[in-house]
Design an enzyme around this catalytic site. Structure first.
Site, short mmCIF file in Angstrom:
data_model
loop_
_atom_site.label_atom_id
_atom_site.label_comp_id
_atom_site.label_asym_id
_atom_site.label_seq_id
_atom_site.Cartn_x
_atom_site.Cartn_y
_atom_site.Cartn_z
N LYS A 98 42.37 38.47 40.59
CA LYS A 98 43.63 37.79 40.90
C LYS A 98 44.81 38.76 40.80
O LYS A 98 44.83 39.63 39.92
CB LYS A 98 43.80 36.62 39.92
CG LYS A 98 45.04 35.76 40.15
CD LYS A 98 45.04 34.62 39.13
CE LYS A 98 46.32 33.80 39.17
NZ LYS A 98 46.30 32.72 38.16
N SER A 154 45.46 26.83 35.69
CA SER A 154 45.32 27.65 36.89
C SER A 154 43.92 28.17 37.18
O SER A 154 43.70 28.75 38.24
CB SER A 154 46.30 28.82 36.85
OG SER A 154 47.62 28.36 36.96
N SER A 166 47.25 28.35 39.87
CA SER A 166 47.70 29.49 40.62
C SER A 166 46.56 30.41 41.08
O SER A 166 46.79 31.33 41.87
CB SER A 166 48.69 30.30 39.78
OG SER A 166 48.07 30.80 38.61
#
Length: 419
Positions: free
Chosen positions: A44, A142, A118
């Site tokens: 990520k 997330s 996210s």
């Protein structure tokens, strides 16, 4: 790939660097002993990967390459994983859909819907079959929210199980690193590497546990979709048939808990904004969020008592409960759109409406995970959340393995099934 052109999961694809790293791995005499030898993974875009920019979804960030790997990236590489790319996230990882200056990331199950946030890029990449495993992190849900949106397993570890070091203070220690995967075994292997604890890789289904089912929504006046409610009850019945004691017992959420979560979330955004190269380039919604954080900090927030109060309240509840099961979302994934261009309040309310169940366990610092639970009539995945007290990550993985055996899930979004 053509598939990612549709989905927009990746910010960076490391084609040549990944091939070079795979060749280097091949030359290692110990490669067969490595738990993730040759496994392509995605990272990520909010932890450093040496030689690549870390944009945190924002034009306000510094575009220069990072000098060194984050500790979790170092551990994954040491275990033999090959970093094939970096996945998209919303700016500063604040909100529950993945879109912004670099484009809209879409859900492989339904391209008109978000993969969540996210860690939406990571979840979309795994659900589309682009990688078997992806790094993710979770400050208000997330890991678990995108896992639920995309039909994956994802576990937020408890405090201090995996190195965090996210942004500027890990949102006052609410944010943890973890992974998303298609199977419990794959997730357990990833967690064993991230935590440097090989025992996590050995998944054992537990015998007779005290399971509580709660469909109470933490936020007042938040509607719960009837299919998400029903599948939570069905999960309880499955576990009862498997020999566990299952009761209906509302989780002890409180208004004070919600205010403590919000104070950390707002102030954490302000702390992260301070690290940006040019914070004038932040999205309007995040400038508002950071301003709310500055105000909170002016009043001496967040205070440790808020977390302590909720931990004590949760601990009393868990005196008679081993695992809590809730819906993972309250509504199906919201539509994929440029939420980044909408107002702060519109984002706040839409996220609270569809994904209210995750954040309490970030405030507590307790382990929690998302487990697929069939399909909604609209074709998107359903999911339940499993929660346990600190130190019980292995128990969550074991209960998830029972659910995977009793109610197997489709591992990839439909377009990716092999004929």
């Amino acid at each position: 790939s053509d598939r990612d052109a549709q989905i927009g999961a990746f910010q960076v694809v490391r084609t040549f660097a990944a091939l070079r790293e795979a060749d280097e791995l091949d030359a290692r005499p110990d490669k067969d002993a490595l738990p993730l030898a040759g496994v392509p993974i995605a990272i990520k875009d909010n932890v450093p990967v040496a030689g690549e920019p870390m944009r945190a979804g924002s034009e306000a960030s510094d575009p220069r390459p990072q000098d060194a790997d984050h500790e979790v990236v170092r551990r994954l590489r040491a275990a033999g994983a090959i970093v094939v790319g970096i996945t998209r996230c919303p700016e500063l990882c604040v909100f529950g859909s993945t879109d912004g200056a670099f484009g809209i990331t879409r859900n492989p199950w339904d391209l008109d819907r978000t993969p969540g946030g996210s860690s939406g890029g990571s979840a979309a990449a795994v659900a589309a079959g682009l990688v078997p495993l992806a790094h993710a992190n979770d400050g208000m849900g997330s890991i678990r929210i995108p896992s639920a949106c995309c039909g994956l397993v994802g576990l937020k570890p408890g405090l201090d199980v995996v190195p965090s070091g996210l942004g500027n203070g890990s949102w006052f220690d609410m944010a943890e690193n973890g992974a998303v995967a298609t199977t419990v075994d794959d997730l357990a292997t990833a967690l064993s590497v991230l935590a440097a604890r090989p025992e996590f890789a050995v998944v054992r289904e537990p015998s007779r546990q005290r399971i509580a089912i709660s469909t109470r929504v933490p936020m007042l006046a938040t509607p719960l979709d009837k299919h998400w409610r029903a599948v939570t009850g069905e999960t309880g019945l499955l576990l009862r048939e498997a020999g566990h004691t299952v009761t209906l017992d509302d989780a002890p959420y409180s208004q004070r808990m919600i205010m403590s979560e919000l104070a950390r979330w707002f102030a954490g955004t302000e702390m992260d904004a301070r690290q940006m190269a040019d914070r004038s380039k932040l999205e309007a919604r995040n400038r508002r969020q950071a301003a709310a954080g500055r105000l909170a900090m002016r009043f001496g927030l967040p205070k440790p008592q808020g977390r302590y109060y909720w931990q004590q309240r949760a601990a009393r509840y868990f005196e008679n409960v081993d695992v809590l099961i809730t819906p993972m979302l309250a509504q199906p994934p919201k539509h994929a759109a440029l939420w980044s261009q909408r107002g702060w309040l519109a984002n706040l309310l839409s996220d609270a409406r569809y994904a209210p169940f995750a954040a309490p366990w970030n405030l507590a610092g307790w382990p929690a995970m998302a487990v697929p639970a069939g399909l909604h009539p609209n074709g998107t995945p359903l999911s339940v959340q499993l929660v346990a007290p600190p130190g019980r990550e292995s128990l969550l993985l074991g209960v998830a393995a029972t659910l995977e055996r009793l109610r197997p899930w489709q591992r990839l979004a439909p377009e990716q099934r092999n004929p």
